[in-house]
Design a protein around this motif. Structure first.
Motif, PDB file in Angstrom:
ATOM      1  N   ILE A  96       0.826  -1.202   0.000  1.00 59.38           N
ATOM      2  CA  ILE A  96       0.000   0.000   0.000  1.00 59.38           C
ATOM      3  C   ILE A  96       0.864   1.256   0.000  1.00 59.38           C
ATOM      4  CG2 ILE A  96      -0.177   0.020   2.524  1.00 59.38           C
ATOM      5  CD1 ILE A  96      -2.860   1.154  -0.032  1.00 59.38           C
ATOM      6  N   TYR A  97       2.030   1.216   0.679  1.00 62.70           N
ATOM      7  CA  TYR A  97       2.927   2.367   0.701  1.00 62.70           C
ATOM      8  C   TYR A  97       3.482   2.651  -0.689  1.00 62.70           C
ATOM      9  CZ  TYR A  97       2.910   2.123   5.817  1.00 62.70           C
ATOM     10  OH  TYR A  97       2.529   2.124   7.131  1.00 62.70           O
ATOM     11  N   LEU A  98       3.838   1.605  -1.412  1.00 64.25           N
ATOM     12  CA  LEU A  98       4.366   1.770  -2.765  1.00 64.25           C
ATOM     13  C   LEU A  98       3.302   2.360  -3.683  1.00 64.25           C
ATOM     14  CD1 LEU A  98       6.598   1.391  -4.842  1.00 64.25           C
ATOM     15  CD2 LEU A  98       5.831  -0.978  -5.152  1.00 64.25           C
ATOM     16  N   LEU A  99       2.072   1.872  -3.561  1.00 64.38           N
ATOM     17  CA  LEU A  99       0.977   2.389  -4.376  1.00 64.38           C
ATOM     18  C   LEU A  99       0.733   3.867  -4.103  1.00 64.38           C
ATOM     19  CD1 LEU A  99      -1.365   1.978  -6.331  1.00 64.38           C
ATOM     20  CD2 LEU A  99      -2.760   1.215  -4.392  1.00 64.38           C
ATOM     21  N   LEU A 100       0.741   4.245  -2.825  1.00 65.90           N
ATOM     22  CA  LEU A 100       0.532   5.644  -2.451  1.00 65.90           C
ATOM     23  C   LEU A 100       1.681   6.533  -2.936  1.00 65.90           C
ATOM     24  CD1 LEU A 100      -0.888   5.210   1.169  1.00 65.90           C
ATOM     25  CD2 LEU A 100      -2.148   5.904  -0.886  1.00 65.90           C
TER      26      LEU A 100
ATOM     27  N   TYR B 288       7.869  10.324   1.673  1.00 62.17           N
ATOM     28  CA  TYR B 288       7.619   9.571   2.902  1.00 62.17           C
ATOM     29  C   TYR B 288       7.105   8.164   2.595  1.00 62.17           C
ATOM     30  CZ  TYR B 288       5.383   8.212   7.297  1.00 62.17           C
ATOM     31  OH  TYR B 288       4.995   7.527   8.421  1.00 62.17           O
ATOM     32  N   MET B 289       6.148   8.051   1.676  1.00 62.90           N
ATOM     33  CA  MET B 289       5.575   6.752   1.349  1.00 62.90           C
ATOM     34  C   MET B 289       6.589   5.835   0.673  1.00 62.90           C
ATOM     35  SD  MET B 289       2.597   6.610   2.567  1.00 62.90           S
ATOM     36  CE  MET B 289       1.384   7.734   3.263  1.00 62.90           C
TER      37      MET B 289
ATOM     38  N   ILE C 212      11.434  -2.406  -5.683  1.00 63.56           N
ATOM     39  CA  ILE C 212      10.618  -1.252  -5.322  1.00 63.56           C
ATOM     40  C   ILE C 212      10.867  -0.101  -6.294  1.00 63.56           C
ATOM     41  CG2 ILE C 212      10.259   0.555  -3.596  1.00 63.56           C
ATOM     42  CD1 ILE C 212       8.995  -2.035  -2.785  1.00 63.56           C
ATOM     43  N   PHE C 213      12.143   0.211  -6.538  1.00 60.26           N
ATOM     44  CA  PHE C 213      12.478   1.324  -7.429  1.00 60.26           C
ATOM     45  C   PHE C 213      12.022   1.048  -8.862  1.00 60.26           C
ATOM     46  CE2 PHE C 213      15.751   2.570  -4.195  1.00 60.26           C
ATOM     47  CZ  PHE C 213      15.235   3.823  -3.951  1.00 60.26           C
ATOM     48  N   THR C 214      12.155  -0.196  -9.312  1.00 58.40           N
ATOM     49  CA  THR C 214      11.731  -0.533 -10.672  1.00 58.40           C
ATOM     50  C   THR C 214      10.229  -0.319 -10.836  1.00 58.40           C
ATOM     51  OG1 THR C 214      13.473  -2.207 -10.876  1.00 58.40           O
ATOM     52  CG2 THR C 214      11.636  -2.352 -12.405  1.00 58.40           C
TER      53      THR C 214
END
Length: 287
Positions: free
Chosen positions: A2-6, A226-227, A242-244
């Motif tokens: 959810i953090y990555l999506l936000l 932050y997210m 995550i970065f990709t």
């Protein structure tokens, strides 16, 4: 997840907000200044550490924060102009392709290896910035506006490289919120100086819409970072993944929003550039 999506949504929203500033003739500089003070306040409120001004000035990272503050407000203006003149897709690709610059710095400063995949990814990134800058109507690159995505590319890369170096060398883990807030504050102060110069010349016309827009931009700007940091703390995902996902999703989502809501027209070269951009991000990040 959810953090990555936000983070993806917030980062994409920054480009959308800049495009809306241009569409509704909102004073971009005024909004950016308000944005940084908003982000500064948000960072201070979110921090568990309290420091006096003298303590902050005496920190080892303070001069680095000064440099980054100047870069932040300069490149944010460039990002706004790129989104407004060249389109959302060009702005998002140019800023996300800048990931190659901290990688090159890492090769020199941290003795990281240069693989074939990295080399191909770096070259493809540069080519992608060129292709996405080709206007659909003329099929040619507008030399007048080409400097914007190029400057955004190198400026964003310099910011990422500097933040990584300064945080790694001088900033403690608990000091990151204060460090970030200081950068935002310095960028805001520089913006105030610029606006004051306009006021002295009699060119300043305060736009209340820019205040409202700047507050929204500042909150989105802070939480986009932050997210992403929260997403990187999740143990079940590697940072390279995550970065990709983050970078590729921002490029694609920005492009789709540009097509759907801002009626941007993309040529075959533009689409090719976006495809190459996605490929280069994957190659560079996973290499």
């Amino acid at each position: 997840m959810i953090y990555l999506l936000l983070s993806i949504l917030a980062s994409t929203l920054i480009f959308v907000i800049f495009t809306l500033f241009g569409k509704y003739k909102i004073n971009t500089l005024q909004a950016i200044v308000i944005n940084y003070f908003t982000a500064f306040i948000t960072g201070i409120v979110s921090s568990t550490e309290t420091l006096s001004v003298n303590e902050v000035i005496n920190k080892d990272w303070f001069y680095g924060a000064l440099f980054l503050g100047f870069l932040f407000i300069t490149i944010f203006n460039v990002m706004a102009l790129t989104a407004q003149r060249n389109g959302l897709s060009v702005a998002s690709v140019a800023s996300k392709m800048s990931v190659v610059i901290p990688i090159l710095f890492g090769l020199y400063a941290y003795n990281e290896s240069l693989s074939i995949l990295k080399t191909i990814g770096i070259l493809l990134a540069l080519f992608a910035v060129y292709l996405t800058s080709v206007k659909a109507k003329t099929g040619k690159v507008s030399l007048k506006n080409l400097w914007l995505p190029i400057l955004l590319f190198f400026g964003s890369g310099t910011i990422d490289t500097s933040i990584k170096y300064i945080e790694t060398t001088y900033v403690s883990e608990n000091g990151i919120p204060i460090f970030s807030a200081t950068i935002f504050a310095i960028a805001g102060i520089i913006g105030i100086v610029i606006i004051s110069a306009e006021a002295i010349k009699g060119k300043l016309k305060l736009d209340l819409r820019s205040v409202f827009g700047g507050i929204i931009l500042g909150i989105v700007n802070y939480y986009s970072i932050y997210m992403l940091l929260k997403a990187l703390q999740v143990d079940s995902f590697e940072s390279s993944n995550i970065f990709t996902i983050n970078n590729v999703a921002i490029v694609m989502l920005s492009t789709l929003i540009g097509l759907a809501f801002f009626k941007e027209k993309l040529s075959i070269k533009n689409w090719s550039g976006i495809a190459i951009a996605i490929l280069s991000i994957v190659l560079v990040t996973l290499a």
